[in-house]
Design a protein around this motif. Structure first.
Motif, PDB file in Angstrom:
ATOM      1  N   GLN A 106       0.829  -1.209   0.000  1.00 30.59           N
ATOM      2  CA  GLN A 106       0.000   0.000   0.000  1.00 30.59           C
ATOM      3  C   GLN A 106       0.859   1.252   0.000  1.00 30.59           C
ATOM      4  OE1 GLN A 106      -2.520   0.400   3.436  1.00 30.59           O
ATOM      5  NE2 GLN A 106      -3.925   1.801   2.403  1.00 30.59           N
ATOM      6  N   SER A 107       1.947   1.214   0.772  1.00 31.04           N
ATOM      7  CA  SER A 107       2.829   2.387   0.836  1.00 31.04           C
ATOM      8  C   SER A 107       3.574   2.595  -0.483  1.00 31.04           C
ATOM      9  CB  SER A 107       3.836   2.214   1.976  1.00 31.04           C
ATOM     10  OG  SER A 107       3.171   2.054   3.218  1.00 31.04           O
ATOM     11  N   ALA A 108       3.955   1.495  -1.129  1.00 34.59           N
ATOM     12  CA  ALA A 108       4.728   1.594  -2.362  1.00 34.59           C
ATOM     13  C   ALA A 108       3.851   1.699  -3.599  1.00 34.59           C
ATOM     14  CB  ALA A 108       5.650   0.392  -2.487  1.00 34.59           C
ATOM     15  N   GLY A 109       2.553   1.543  -3.444  1.00 37.90           N
ATOM     16  CA  GLY A 109       1.658   1.641  -4.588  1.00 37.90           C
ATOM     17  C   GLY A 109       1.735   0.458  -5.525  1.00 37.90           C
ATOM     18  N   TRP A 110       1.880  -0.738  -4.947  1.00 38.45           N
ATOM     19  CA  TRP A 110       1.934  -1.930  -5.778  1.00 38.45           C
ATOM     20  C   TRP A 110       0.615  -2.122  -6.524  1.00 38.45           C
ATOM     21  CZ3 TRP A 110       4.331  -5.868  -1.769  1.00 38.45           C
ATOM     22  CH2 TRP A 110       5.664  -5.490  -1.535  1.00 38.45           C
ATOM     23  N   GLY A 111       0.682  -2.771  -7.651  1.00 41.84           N
ATOM     24  CA  GLY A 111      -0.509  -2.991  -8.455  1.00 41.84           C
ATOM     25  C   GLY A 111      -1.328  -4.180  -7.977  1.00 41.84           C
ATOM     26  N   LEU A 112      -2.375  -4.474  -8.724  1.00 39.06           N
ATOM     27  CA  LEU A 112      -3.300  -5.545  -8.356  1.00 39.06           C
ATOM     28  C   LEU A 112      -2.622  -6.913  -8.359  1.00 39.06           C
ATOM     29  CD1 LEU A 112      -6.238  -6.382  -7.738  1.00 39.06           C
ATOM     30  CD2 LEU A 112      -6.591  -6.567 -10.219  1.00 39.06           C
ATOM     31  N   LEU A 113      -1.782  -7.162  -9.340  1.00 42.92           N
ATOM     32  CA  LEU A 113      -1.127  -8.459  -9.443  1.00 42.92           C
ATOM     33  C   LEU A 113      -0.189  -8.705  -8.261  1.00 42.92           C
ATOM     34  CD1 LEU A 113      -0.937 -10.942 -11.269  1.00 42.92           C
ATOM     35  CD2 LEU A 113       1.003  -9.854 -12.410  1.00 42.92           C
ATOM     36  N   ALA A 114       0.577  -7.681  -7.887  1.00 41.30           N
ATOM     37  CA  ALA A 114       1.478  -7.806  -6.745  1.00 41.30           C
ATOM     38  C   ALA A 114       0.696  -8.011  -5.455  1.00 41.30           C
ATOM     39  CB  ALA A 114       2.367  -6.578  -6.642  1.00 41.30           C
ATOM     40  N   THR A 115      -0.433  -7.332  -5.331  1.00 36.86           N
ATOM     41  CA  THR A 115      -1.260  -7.498  -4.135  1.00 36.86           C
ATOM     42  C   THR A 115      -1.780  -8.928  -4.015  1.00 36.86           C
ATOM     43  OG1 THR A 115      -1.952  -5.180  -4.258  1.00 36.86           O
ATOM     44  CG2 THR A 115      -3.308  -6.657  -2.932  1.00 36.86           C
ATOM     45  N   TRP A 116      -2.231  -9.478  -5.144  1.00 38.63           N
ATOM     46  CA  TRP A 116      -2.678 -10.865  -5.125  1.00 38.63           C
ATOM     47  C   TRP A 116      -1.521 -11.819  -4.813  1.00 38.63           C
ATOM     48  CZ3 TRP A 116      -6.831 -13.805  -4.841  1.00 38.63           C
ATOM     49  CH2 TRP A 116      -8.077 -13.219  -5.066  1.00 38.63           C
TER      50      TRP A 116
END
Length: 198
Positions: free
Chosen positions: A111-121
């Motif tokens: 969340q802090s680094a602004g990862w995308g949807l794929l990284a979150t999954w």
């Protein structure tokens, strides 16, 4: 889970381990089949639930990751059942506490680094990885992955006794005279009782 508890209740760990290995093989094959189906239908499945092109695109991007984890999720679920049947809920709880803590740290960083949807999954799927590692470690230490050779030899000996056979040097089975329950006849009694000359 119920079969594992049944065999462990009879103090028959080799049979419980055999059930686990068979179930694990079937589940792994099923997981691979589901993975292939998801991969082949990744562009069609999202359209069943939405007509928004942006949502369909995002879902199609994530589906390969979800599909790739299907076999691992299936294996982890089987291991969960074995551990529950073995009354290892405490071990499972500790494993999930550590795994969930690592996952929470990863999501916070994302969340802090602004990862995308794929990284979150990918971070979310670490729940599967941690669970799988913890479960596999416990089951391996308890000998569930390895066939108990002693039990195999013991079963073979039992079968030989029931059939009334003996094995000489592990190669030549011979019939025990007049016995079907595995007992033997002492020398001198083979041809009937000895007689005393008058």
């Amino acid at each position: 889970q119920s079969l594992i508890a049944f065999y462990l209740g009879r103090n028959d760990r080799p049979s419980a381990a055999a059930v686990f290995r068979r179930t694990l093989s079937l589940t792994l094959v099923t997981g691979v089949v589901i993975m292939c189906l998801l991969l082949s239908c990744r562009s069609m499945l999202p359209a069943i639930f939405t007509r928004d092109p942006a949502v369909i695109s995002k879902a199609a991007m994530v589906l390969p990751l979800i599909a790739a984890f299907m076999p691992l999720d299936a294996v982890a679920s089987v291991m969960d059942g074995v551990l529950l049947g073995s009354q290892e809920a405490a071990w499972m709880s500790r494993t999930m506490i550590v795994t969930a803590a690592c996952c929470a740290v990863g999501l916070t960083m994302g969340q802090s680094a602004g990862w995308g949807l794929l990284a979150t999954w990918g971070v979310i799927k670490f729940l599967t990885v941690g669970r799988l590692i913890g479960n596999a470690w416990k089951l391996a230490s308890d000998g569930y992955f390895v066939e108990d050779q002693g039990s195999v030899n013991g079963q073979a000996a039992t079968n030989s006794a029931v059939n009334g056979t003996i094995t000489v040097n592990g190669k030549h089975p011979e019939k025990v005279n007049g016995v079907g329950n595995g007992s033997t006849v002492r020398e001198g009694e083979e041809n009937g009782p000895a007689t005393t000359p008058a």
